[in-house]
Design a protein around this motif. Structure first.
Motif, mmCIF file in Angstrom:
data_model
loop_
_atom_site.group_PDB
_atom_site.id
_atom_site.type_symbol
_atom_site.label_atom_id
_atom_site.label_comp_id
_atom_site.label_asym_id
_atom_site.label_seq_id
_atom_site.Cartn_x
_atom_site.Cartn_y
_atom_site.Cartn_z
ATOM 1 N N ASN A 116 0.881 -1.167 0.000
ATOM 2 C CA ASN A 116 0.000 0.000 0.000
ATOM 3 C C ASN A 116 0.922 1.222 0.000
ATOM 4 O O ASN A 116 1.306 1.735 1.051
ATOM 5 C CB ASN A 116 -0.885 -0.043 1.247
ATOM 6 C CG ASN A 116 -1.851 1.117 1.362
ATOM 7 O OD1 ASN A 116 -2.360 1.402 2.438
ATOM 8 N ND2 ASN A 116 -2.124 1.815 0.264
ATOM 9 N N SER A 117 1.318 1.635 -1.212
ATOM 10 C CA SER A 117 2.423 2.585 -1.332
ATOM 11 C C SER A 117 2.257 3.473 -2.552
ATOM 12 O O SER A 117 1.619 3.095 -3.538
ATOM 13 C CB SER A 117 3.736 1.796 -1.437
ATOM 14 O OG SER A 117 4.830 2.649 -1.663
ATOM 15 N N ASP A 118 2.864 4.644 -2.481
ATOM 16 C CA ASP A 118 2.970 5.553 -3.621
ATOM 17 C C ASP A 118 4.057 5.030 -4.559
ATOM 18 O O ASP A 118 5.196 4.817 -4.143
ATOM 19 C CB ASP A 118 3.316 6.956 -3.120
ATOM 20 C CG ASP A 118 3.491 7.938 -4.257
ATOM 21 O OD1 ASP A 118 4.604 8.006 -4.822
ATOM 22 O OD2 ASP A 118 2.512 8.638 -4.581
ATOM 23 N N SER A 119 3.712 4.824 -5.814
ATOM 24 C CA SER A 119 4.654 4.202 -6.755
ATOM 25 C C SER A 119 5.901 5.045 -6.979
ATOM 26 O O SER A 119 7.011 4.505 -7.071
ATOM 27 C CB SER A 119 3.960 3.934 -8.093
ATOM 28 O OG SER A 119 2.976 2.931 -7.949
ATOM 29 N N LEU A 120 5.746 6.356 -7.084
ATOM 30 C CA LEU A 120 6.916 7.204 -7.325
ATOM 31 C C LEU A 120 7.898 7.133 -6.153
ATOM 32 O O LEU A 120 9.114 7.046 -6.362
ATOM 33 C CB LEU A 120 6.487 8.647 -7.569
ATOM 34 C CG LEU A 120 5.714 8.919 -8.868
ATOM 35 C CD1 LEU A 120 5.392 10.404 -8.979
ATOM 36 C CD2 LEU A 120 6.494 8.450 -10.085
ATOM 37 N N LYS A 124 11.970 5.276 -6.027
ATOM 38 C CA LYS A 124 13.151 6.080 -5.746
ATOM 39 C C LYS A 124 14.249 5.272 -5.055
ATOM 40 O O LYS A 124 15.366 5.737 -4.919
ATOM 41 C CB LYS A 124 12.761 7.301 -4.908
ATOM 42 C CG LYS A 124 11.997 8.337 -5.730
ATOM 43 C CD LYS A 124 11.625 9.570 -4.924
ATOM 44 C CE LYS A 124 10.880 10.560 -5.809
ATOM 45 N NZ LYS A 124 10.468 11.785 -5.061
ATOM 46 N N GLN A 125 13.915 4.068 -4.622
ATOM 47 C CA GLN A 125 14.929 3.167 -4.082
ATOM 48 C C GLN A 125 15.402 2.234 -5.197
ATOM 49 O O GLN A 125 14.930 2.323 -6.325
ATOM 50 C CB GLN A 125 14.327 2.363 -2.925
ATOM 51 C CG GLN A 125 13.108 1.555 -3.316
ATOM 52 C CD GLN A 125 12.419 0.916 -2.130
ATOM 53 O OE1 GLN A 125 13.071 0.475 -1.192
ATOM 54 N NE2 GLN A 125 11.100 0.866 -2.154
ATOM 55 N N GLN A 126 16.319 1.369 -4.876
ATOM 56 C CA GLN A 126 16.769 0.373 -5.849
ATOM 57 C C GLN A 126 16.275 -0.997 -5.435
ATOM 58 O O GLN A 126 16.241 -1.329 -4.249
ATOM 59 C CB GLN A 126 18.294 0.385 -5.962
ATOM 60 C CG GLN A 126 18.845 1.635 -6.633
ATOM 61 C CD GLN A 126 20.318 1.511 -6.957
ATOM 62 O OE1 GLN A 126 21.030 0.722 -6.353
ATOM 63 N NE2 GLN A 126 20.786 2.300 -7.913
ATOM 64 N N LEU A 151 12.372 6.887 -13.492
ATOM 65 C CA LEU A 151 12.790 6.214 -12.264
ATOM 66 C C LEU A 151 13.110 4.740 -12.490
ATOM 67 O O LEU A 151 14.040 4.193 -11.879
ATOM 68 C CB LEU A 151 11.697 6.354 -11.197
ATOM 69 C CG LEU A 151 11.544 7.757 -10.586
ATOM 70 C CD1 LEU A 151 10.277 7.841 -9.740
ATOM 71 C CD2 LEU A 151 12.764 8.108 -9.734
ATOM 72 N N LEU A 152 12.373 4.089 -13.371
ATOM 73 C CA LEU A 152 12.655 2.682 -13.676
ATOM 74 C C LEU A 152 14.072 2.515 -14.208
ATOM 75 O O LEU A 152 14.797 1.588 -13.826
ATOM 76 C CB LEU A 152 11.644 2.152 -14.696
ATOM 77 C CG LEU A 152 10.234 1.858 -14.188
ATOM 78 C CD1 LEU A 152 9.309 1.567 -15.372
ATOM 79 C CD2 LEU A 152 10.224 0.688 -13.213
ATOM 80 N N TRP A 157 15.545 -0.743 -12.104
ATOM 81 C CA TRP A 157 14.443 -1.648 -11.805
ATOM 82 C C TRP A 157 14.239 -2.701 -12.895
ATOM 83 O O TRP A 157 13.500 -3.677 -12.682
ATOM 84 C CB TRP A 157 13.147 -0.854 -11.631
ATOM 85 C CG TRP A 157 13.084 -0.126 -10.330
ATOM 86 C CD1 TRP A 157 13.559 1.134 -10.053
ATOM 87 C CD2 TRP A 157 12.536 -0.613 -9.110
ATOM 88 N NE1 TRP A 157 13.342 1.451 -8.735
ATOM 89 C CE2 TRP A 157 12.709 0.399 -8.131
ATOM 90 C CE3 TRP A 157 11.908 -1.806 -8.730
ATOM 91 C CZ2 TRP A 157 12.286 0.247 -6.813
ATOM 92 C CZ3 TRP A 157 11.477 -1.953 -7.422
ATOM 93 C CH2 TRP A 157 11.659 -0.943 -6.483
ATOM 94 N N LEU A 158 14.855 -2.524 -14.039
ATOM 95 C CA LEU A 158 14.572 -3.386 -15.187
ATOM 96 C C LEU A 158 15.697 -4.367 -15.475
ATOM 97 O O LEU A 158 16.874 -4.000 -15.504
ATOM 98 C CB LEU A 158 14.334 -2.531 -16.435
ATOM 99 C CG LEU A 158 13.189 -1.512 -16.332
ATOM 100 C CD1 LEU A 158 13.178 -0.616 -17.555
ATOM 101 C CD2 LEU A 158 11.851 -2.218 -16.157
#
Length: 202
Positions: A116-120, A124-126, A151-152, A157-158
């Protein structure tokens, strides 16, 4: 996907209705999962979802998936049903996130994690492990898509050969994507345009 188009600060329990999303194929084929009538929540239609997973047929098996702006969970649960190794779901609305958790428990999807979180903020983390498949269907007219794309890439993230699904309002036009994202498929349904990109890491 399966999304909120706008935030609402008011809740009206007396008039709230519940709907369902249907899993089309795979392990839980035909299962219907309840969805709260959160304002602006729009589950991806069966027709679009079937097209998307036809595109992803060779990529979803054993994939580590990230579903940003999960909403009803339509894409996440379909991916799990079709053999994804794990799906991480991000959903800002608390009621929707709680329903996702209930649905996860109902079908016994132990290989799913719900935030339950804001995606942006989350992006911002890795990540501990990069993702093979990413679903992006942000709220309409909130100018979130380009931030998510940046951000991705910026925070790794990819996976090197990730595939990225983007669903957005048609009026937005083609998003700006990194040079190593290649448009693989594109279709329009009503006011929605959906695209599949493949990533080739140089």
């Amino acid at each position: 996907m399966s999304r909120r188009r706008q935030q609402s600060g008011q809740k009206m329990p007396s008039t709230r209705r519940e709907g369902f999303v249907r899993i089309i194929s795979g392990r839980w084929r035909g299962r219907k999962l309840p969805v709260h009538d959160v304002e602006g929540l729009r589950p991806t239609t069966d027709r679009v979802k079937e097209t998307v997973f036809n595109w992803l047929a060779q990529d979803i098996i054993d994939a580590n998936c990230l579903d940003l702006f999960t909403g009803s969970g339509s894409l996440s649960f379909e991916a799990l049903s079709r053999g994804a190794r794990h799906v991480t779901m991000l959903e800002l609305d608390r009621t929707a996130a709680q329903q996702l958790e209930k649905n996860r428990q109902t079908i016994g999807a132990d290989n799913a994690t719900i935030h339950n979180s804001d995606s942006l903020m989350f992006l911002k983390q890795q990540p501990a492990t990069p993702f093979d498949v990413v679903f992006i269907d942000p709220p309409f007219r909130k100018e979130l898509l380009q931030q998510v794309i940046s951000l991705l890439e910026q925070n790794q993230w990819l996976a090197p050969h990730a595939v990225i699904y983007i669903e957005a309002e048609k009026e937005l036009g083609t998003p700006d994507t990194p040079a190593d994202w290649h448009l693989h498929r594109e279709k329009t349904a009503g006011q929605v345009c959906y695209r599949l990109y493949t990533r080739e890491d140089a």
